[in-house]
Each structure stands twice: as structure tokens, then as C-alpha cells.
Design a protein around this motif. Sequence first.
Motif, PDB file in Angstrom:
ATOM      1  N   ARG B  49       0.827  -1.209   0.000  1.00  0.00           N
ATOM      2  CA  ARG B  49       0.000   0.000   0.000  1.00  0.00           C
ATOM      3  C   ARG B  49       0.862   1.259   0.000  1.00  0.00           C
ATOM      4  NH1 ARG B  49      -5.280  -0.343   1.334  1.00  0.00           N
ATOM      5  NH2 ARG B  49      -5.186   1.539   2.603  1.00  0.00           N
ATOM      6  N   ALA B  52       1.776   1.696  -3.529  1.00  0.00           N
ATOM      7  CA  ALA B  52       0.617   2.198  -4.272  1.00  0.00           C
ATOM      8  C   ALA B  52       0.328   3.663  -3.958  1.00  0.00           C
ATOM      9  CB  ALA B  52      -0.613   1.352  -3.954  1.00  0.00           C
ATOM     10  N   LEU B  54      -1.341   4.381  -1.162  1.00  0.00           N
ATOM     11  CA  LEU B  54      -2.545   4.367  -0.324  1.00  0.00           C
ATOM     12  C   LEU B  54      -2.179   4.571   1.148  1.00  0.00           C
ATOM     13  CD1 LEU B  54      -4.357   1.396  -2.074  1.00  0.00           C
ATOM     14  CD2 LEU B  54      -4.958   3.816  -2.228  1.00  0.00           C
ATOM     15  N   PRO B  74      -1.858   8.325  -5.077  1.00  0.00           N
ATOM     16  CA  PRO B  74      -1.935   7.110  -5.900  1.00  0.00           C
ATOM     17  C   PRO B  74      -2.423   7.368  -7.322  1.00  0.00           C
ATOM     18  CG  PRO B  74      -3.557   7.068  -4.108  1.00  0.00           C
ATOM     19  CD  PRO B  74      -2.610   8.182  -3.825  1.00  0.00           C
ATOM     20  N   TYR B  75      -3.376   8.325  -7.494  1.00  0.00           N
ATOM     21  CA  TYR B  75      -3.955   8.502  -8.824  1.00  0.00           C
ATOM     22  C   TYR B  75      -3.006   9.196  -9.792  1.00  0.00           C
ATOM     23  CZ  TYR B  75      -5.313  12.786  -6.361  1.00  0.00           C
ATOM     24  OH  TYR B  75      -5.323  13.923  -5.593  1.00  0.00           O
ATOM     25  N   ILE B  79       0.684   2.981 -11.515  1.00  0.00           N
ATOM     26  CA  ILE B  79       0.527   1.684 -10.884  1.00  0.00           C
ATOM     27  C   ILE B  79      -0.811   1.078 -11.263  1.00  0.00           C
ATOM     28  CG2 ILE B  79       1.953   2.041  -8.832  1.00  0.00           C
ATOM     29  CD1 ILE B  79      -0.947   2.730  -7.530  1.00  0.00           C
ATOM     30  N   MET B  81      -3.444  -1.955  -9.411  1.00  0.00           N
ATOM     31  CA  MET B  81      -3.493  -2.753  -8.192  1.00  0.00           C
ATOM     32  C   MET B  81      -4.662  -3.729  -8.255  1.00  0.00           C
ATOM     33  SD  MET B  81      -2.880  -1.600  -4.335  1.00  0.00           S
ATOM     34  CE  MET B  81      -3.214  -2.639  -2.909  1.00  0.00           C
ATOM     35  N   PHE B  83      -6.834  -5.924  -5.760  1.00  0.00           N
ATOM     36  CA  PHE B  83      -7.080  -5.969  -4.323  1.00  0.00           C
ATOM     37  C   PHE B  83      -7.446  -7.368  -3.865  1.00  0.00           C
ATOM     38  CE2 PHE B  83      -7.326  -1.626  -5.436  1.00  0.00           C
ATOM     39  CZ  PHE B  83      -7.002  -0.908  -4.303  1.00  0.00           C
ATOM     40  N   GLY B 101     -10.305   3.051 -16.031  1.00  0.00           N
ATOM     41  CA  GLY B 101      -9.012   3.735 -16.038  1.00  0.00           C
ATOM     42  C   GLY B 101      -8.722   4.393 -17.377  1.00  0.00           C
ATOM     43  N   LEU B 104     -10.446   7.803 -17.916  1.00  0.00           N
ATOM     44  CA  LEU B 104      -9.809   8.901 -17.204  1.00  0.00           C
ATOM     45  C   LEU B 104      -8.590   9.416 -17.969  1.00  0.00           C
ATOM     46  CD1 LEU B 104     -10.039   7.181 -13.741  1.00  0.00           C
ATOM     47  CD2 LEU B 104     -11.195   9.309 -14.322  1.00  0.00           C
ATOM     48  N   ARG B 105      -8.224   8.697 -19.022  1.00  0.00           N
ATOM     49  CA  ARG B 105      -7.018   9.068 -19.755  1.00  0.00           C
ATOM     50  C   ARG B 105      -7.334   9.645 -21.131  1.00  0.00           C
ATOM     51  NH1 ARG B 105      -5.812   5.528 -16.027  1.00  0.00           N
ATOM     52  NH2 ARG B 105      -3.736   5.460 -15.105  1.00  0.00           N
ATOM     53  N   ARG B 150      -8.472  -5.016 -15.561  1.00  0.00           N
ATOM     54  CA  ARG B 150      -8.731  -3.616 -15.245  1.00  0.00           C
ATOM     55  C   ARG B 150      -7.441  -2.918 -14.789  1.00  0.00           C
ATOM     56  NH1 ARG B 150     -12.610  -2.022 -10.249  1.00  0.00           N
ATOM     57  NH2 ARG B 150     -10.823  -2.873  -9.126  1.00  0.00           N
ATOM     58  N   ALA B 151      -6.633  -3.629 -13.993  1.00  0.00           N
ATOM     59  CA  ALA B 151      -5.419  -3.017 -13.460  1.00  0.00           C
ATOM     60  C   ALA B 151      -4.316  -2.935 -14.514  1.00  0.00           C
ATOM     61  CB  ALA B 151      -4.929  -3.802 -12.247  1.00  0.00           C
TER      62      ALA B 151
END
Lengths: 275, 356
Positions: B49, B52, B54, B74-75, B79, B81, B83, B101, B104-105, B150-151
Motif C-alpha cells: 500500500r 501504491a 494508499l 496514488p492517482y 501503478i 493494483m 485488491f 481507467g 480517465l485518460r 482492469r489493473a
Amino acid sequence: MSLVEKLLSSARKHRSLAIALLLGPPLTYLTIYFFAPFIITVLYSVGLIGGRGTLTGNISIKFYRQALRWVYIKVFYNSLILAALATVGCLLLAYPVAYFIAMKAPKKWRNPLVVSVIIPYWVDFLLRTYALMNIFAMLGIMFRYDAVVIGMIYDYLPFMILPLYASLEKIDRSLLEASYTLGASPWKTFIHVTLSLSKPGIAAGTILVFVPAIGEFIVPTMIGGVSVTTIGTLTWDLFLKFHDWWRGAAVSVMYIAVVLAALAIYMRKVGELEI
Amino acid sequence: MSSDMVVLKNVVKRFGNIVASNGINMNVRRNEFFSILGPSGSGKTTLLRIIAGLERPDKGRVIINEDDVTNIPPYKRSIGMVFQNLALFPHMTVYNNIAYGLRLRNLTEDEIGFKVKESLRLMRMSPEVFANRKPSHLSGGQKQRVAIARALVTQPAVLLLDEPLGALDLKIRQHMMLELKRIQRTVGTTFIYVTHDQGEALVMSDRIAIMHEGKIEQVGSPREVYEKPRTKFVANFIGEANFFEGVMREGFVETNFGKIKVKEEIPASRKVIVSLRPERIRIGNAAVGSENMFKVKIIDLIYRGDTLIVIASLEGIEIKISVPAIHPEVMRLERDKDTWIGWNSGDEAGIFELED
């Protein structure tokens, strides 16, 4: 066989009896205090009951026709707008409070904070409204429309805070962290994750505030005086001032129909969210 | 370009009185499958964490891809992650979870669609079948794959995995281990994998860091940490080991049941512990002629299919011996009977000095 086992097995054998015993009391209660008055109201609205409670034997829709007069429709419209304003106001005020208690406050403080939201509401509704009247009188805003809206927001606030808190508190923190690690700022995370996942709470709170707010009687009467007429005050006037039970009954039935229709549309919208 | 993708420099993190990271120094190389292995409470998840972002370290620096990111949220770190509970967004479809993700890009919806489908195929999931499902309509293994997709889809510099296989049952877990290894080789991303399961770490990792009470005990390849554990904790935690206490003499260790010849050089008269893997001990006739030979009494025999575990008593000390189930000696072993065990110097996994 122990006593508990005996009871359980006999309960299984007499299943229908058990159901009847369980459902009997609430059904009786609802019949006497809810269904019967409602049916009597409907009977009045269609003119089946005449003066002094006599049965007329004739169905007529003339009371509905009278209730559909423009002044009454305007009252309906006013009530819906007032309820909508109160609901939006409650939502805007309640969300930050619920958010803070559920997401930011230390865990051991959550329950005390929730209780502190409810405690003021242990005081009687009427007394609180009297207290508000004094404050509004001091501020010089009595009998104004905005004062009625503020009063209604005040009275219904916990009904919005509690369901919002319940849905926010359920949100798994790792979802927020997952959002951060995917590149979303706290604000975007709030919009895409927190707000989205609290929609059931928003839906529940909105219904809990909006539905009773449409029929609100005390706040418009005491704080609004004669300047604000709602379905609640109209029904009161028709029944108790003009003793026109037939028209009052027609207005009441129409009011229930409007609320049910609004709810049905709303629930369908909420159902589409499917969380 | 440095060969290190993630560097931790003297990272310290406390939670109240608990020291979760006690001055951690760690280098994770580019394109490496790196595992952090330790029992629960050893501080491995905290370390992940911190990488990351966090958790914020009380002291020390975190460097990812040559950038000091210690104070970066973190954002803004490169990275991904996965969970422990996978943390799939329950209100979004598989497609929207993976696209999250990417959206957001500022990619076009065409590019996003292409990448989402590509990543689903990398996970061996059919986009046609799964794209529009909600996470609640997926099996455990499928959720796993979506969480990894997703990660990974944003192509982070490093993928952090926090015991993602914990919730799966044995068969799927074994399958997912090989899948993760395959995925890591295919995409070439640096993986940092946190687990308490030594099996997972040994199977998948290029290198393993073993953590204990907020400290890293040893870093090395699976073979190194298994065959040359540097501390008693590592010897005990990775695989199984027998431990004999004694005093170091010239070329042997004196125990209360006899002398054990050893290879390692430790100054004489120190108190030491010799660790010996169960599979390094020979038994019955096979033990005859070994440098170290002892008579033991068999307490129990545990049949494990491929191996037979012999529990034996050596002067009251319980010893575990693992024998291949097809070994000719197996037929002769019986409960409550005496037999010989033996091993040569150099067979020991390690000798550890005891602190007084």
C-alpha cells in the motif's frame, strides 16, 4: 423430543394456522384503521354516502368534477412543487452530513453521531414547529413561502440523512482505493463510485421525504398561514371548515392517485438503476 | 535506465505502537515477478500500500521508474493494483470496469473498446460473452481475471497484487497461478505480489522477499530462499524443516543426542541451530554409510500420495522425514519400530547462530 422441537414440528404440521396467527393481528389492525376509513372515503367521494351517514345507492362523479376545478389543480401543483423543493433541500443538506458520518468520522463516533441526528426529533413535531415559528418571527420571515420550505426541510431532514447514511456506510472502502489506483482523483472517485453507489439511499430518502411532504399540513398552516395552500390545508378546510366531506373525499382520493402515479414512475426509474 | 523499477529506501511506517515497516530497503527489477511473502501481520500488505500510495510512509523514500513518488497521490502514480477482495465496481459491467481507467485518460471510445476487448482476450475471456455482465454474475476465477485486466489495461509501470488468489478454491488457485505467470510473461510488466502462501510465491516468482515483523529477512530466488535460508525464520517459514540445537565445535555441532557433522563455518563454542529439510534425510538401509547416523523410533506414518511423511523420535526430539512413496524402504517402515536415519554434512539447509 424437547419442547422446542415439539413446538417446531407442530408448527410445521399446522403451517396455515401459524400463518393465520402471525398475520391476523396486523391485518385486523390495518382493516379497522386503514382499509375501512379508506373505503368510507371512497364511498363519500362517489356520493354513495349522503348526509348524516345514510346510504344513497347512487354513484356520481360530480364531486370529482368539482375537485378538478382550476383552483384545486393549482393547489395540487403547489403541493408538488413545495414537496419537490423540500426534497431537494433535504438532499443537498443531508448528503454532506451522511457522507461525513459514514466516510470521514472515526468508526466509534458513527453511532453516536447518527443518534445525535435523531435526538432533536424526539421532541414533538408540533412543539418543534412552534419553536421554528418563534425563530422565524424573530427573523421576520413568518408567513413567507421560503419559510415554509425551510420549515419542511427541517422537519424531514433525518428521513433523508438516515437512508443516505445507510447506503454510504455500506460502500466498500477498497472500491474507492481501486478508483484511485486506476487514476481517478478524489473528486472523480466521488462522482463515479461514491455517488453512483449511494443512489439507492438517494432513492429511498427522496421517497421518504417527498411522499409525506406532498400531504404536509402542519408546516404550511402554522408557518405559511393563509398565504400557502397545499393539499393538506385544502383537505382540512374542505372537511372541517366547509363540512363538505364529499368534495374533501374526492380531493383525498385524487391526492392518493397522484402520489401513487408519481411513485410508480419514480420506482420504475430507480429500478432501471439496478445496483 | 536503471534496472530497478521500484526502490524503497529505509521506509518506516507505524500504526500506533505497531511498527508495520521497520526500515525497509527493497529493489524490484524491471519486468520481474517479485513476491513479498510473510505471515499475517508481518507488514507485507502495508508495504504494498505504501508503493501504491494508499499509505504514506513516516520515513523513507518510494521510487517508481526512477521518479521519487513519496509525496505523489496514488492517482498520479503509474501503478495498477489488484485488491484482496478484487474491488470490482458492482454497479458497472465488466466492460465499464475495465474501461474505467482508460476513460480517465482521454482516449476515444473506439480506442477504449479495442483495448478492453484485447485485455479480455489476454485473460482468455470472450468479450462477446462477458463484456456486458455485472461482476455479480461472474465466478470467482472470472472476477479475478477482470480485476487483473482492469489493473493492467492502462499499462502501468508496476502491477501490485494483494493476495488476489486467497478467496479461490485450490484447483482454480493452482490454475490461476500458472495463468498469472503467463500473463506476466506476455505483458512484461513488473509484478509485485503479496502473499502468505509459500506455494504461490515459489511457483510464480523470479525473486521472493520474506517479511517478518516489519522487516525483510531475506531476498532471493525461490531456490535460494528454500535451499539457503539465511535465518531460522526463513528456514521455518519456507518449506518444512527440522531444527537441532547445539554448540558449534570444529566441523561439527554438539547436540544432546550426539555430534552432527556440518559444512558451514561458524566460530566455535557459539550456540547454534541446525536446520534440515525432511526430504534431505535418508531412512532405513539408505541411511547406512551417511556421515550423520542416528537410531530413531517411528511414531507415525502419514501417506500423502506422492510422498510418505515419517514422524520419528530421536531422543525425545520429533523429526519429520519425507520419503518418496515409491521408495523401496517404504514397505519396511512400521509404527513403533526402530530404524536408522542419516544425512551427510552439507545436506543441512543452514546453521543459525542463536542470540543470547
